[in-house]
Design a protein around this motif. Structure first.
Motif, PDB file in Angstrom:
ATOM      1  N   ILE A  50       0.919  -1.115   0.086  1.00  0.00           N
ATOM      2  CA  ILE A  50      -0.606   0.030  -0.065  1.00  0.00           C
ATOM      3  C   ILE A  50       1.197   1.094  -0.080  1.00  0.00           C
ATOM      4  O   ILE A  50       0.869   2.813  -0.720  1.00  0.00           O
ATOM      5  CB  ILE A  50      -0.670   0.418   1.473  1.00  0.00           C
ATOM      6  N   VAL A  53       1.934   2.201  -3.727  1.00  0.00           N
ATOM      7  CA  VAL A  53       1.010   2.572  -4.201  1.00  0.00           C
ATOM      8  C   VAL A  53       0.769   4.345  -3.808  1.00  0.00           C
ATOM      9  O   VAL A  53       0.556   5.471  -4.109  1.00  0.00           O
ATOM     10  CB  VAL A  53      -0.585   2.104  -4.074  1.00  0.00           C
ATOM     11  N   CYS A  94      -4.809  -3.048  -2.323  1.00  0.00           N
ATOM     12  CA  CYS A  94      -4.231  -1.744  -3.836  1.00  0.00           C
ATOM     13  C   CYS A  94      -5.597  -1.196  -4.607  1.00  0.00           C
ATOM     14  O   CYS A  94      -5.050  -0.020  -4.352  1.00  0.00           O
ATOM     15  CB  CYS A  94      -3.693  -2.564  -5.107  1.00  0.00           C
TER      16      CYS A  94
END
Length: 191
Positions: A50, A53, A94
């Motif tokens: 995570i 991202v 995600c």
């Protein structure tokens, strides 16, 4: 679930398929201890994915919590025949991270630095309100005489409505009516 990255468990290898199947069955049965085990087993690895991202630790922590909640709520849609539990959870988390990045709230906060980062300094508010600084006195001159005398006492004389009624020897309700009417006129003038 812990809230800081320092309290995340260490990365752990994926569970063997039989243990993973058992964990999924316990999650489907709504066993809260299974959720704790899921967190202990996968939180650090999910957090790392995570973070890649969103590129913000606080946001990654929030997305992790929301993603694990989504996993808990939608575990029924997991299909073992389509892949491992961890792979499915990565996809869920995600997607949660992408949704968070696209959210209007994130865009707003991204464009506005925190007060500390912007170098904002605390300065106390003025201790007194001076209506003449905003041109109220000039506007009050245009009111009817009875409205003007009430507004003069209320806003420039510092009197309460009860004190104004006493000084003018009129009922309190009359003071309130005149003040309300004066405010309506002033608001129309200010437009």
């Amino acid at each position: 679930m812990p809230q800081t990255t320092t309290s995340l468990p260490s990365p752990v290898a994926l569970l063997p398929a039989p243990a993973e199947h058992e964990l999924v069955q316990r999650l489907l049965a709504r066993d809260e201890r299974a959720l704790g085990q899921l967190y202990e087993q996968y939180a650090r690895n999910l957090f790392t994915v995570i973070l890649r991202v969103v590129q913000d630790e606080a946001m990654a922590q929030d997305v992790l919590q929301e993603g694990l909640l989504k996993v808990w709520l939608s575990i029924g849609s997991y299909e073992a025949t389509r892949g491992r539990l961890f792979t499915w959870m990565v996809r869920v988390c995600c997607n949660q991270a992408i949704d968070a990045l696209r959210s209007p709230r994130h865009r707003f906060h991204r464009g506005n630095p925190s007060l500390e980062a912007a170098g904002a300094h605390y300065s106390p508010a003025p201790t007194a309100f001076y209506p003449e600084h905003i041109g109220v006195r000039e506007l009050i001159v245009q009111l009817k005489p009875r409205q003007r005398e009430v507004m003069d006492l209320l806003y420039f004389g510092g009197c309460t409505q009860a004190e104004t009624a006493e000084q003018l020897a009129i009922p309190l309700a009359t003071v309130k009516t005149r003040a309300r009417a004066a405010l309506a006129v002033l608001s129309r003038m200010a437009r």
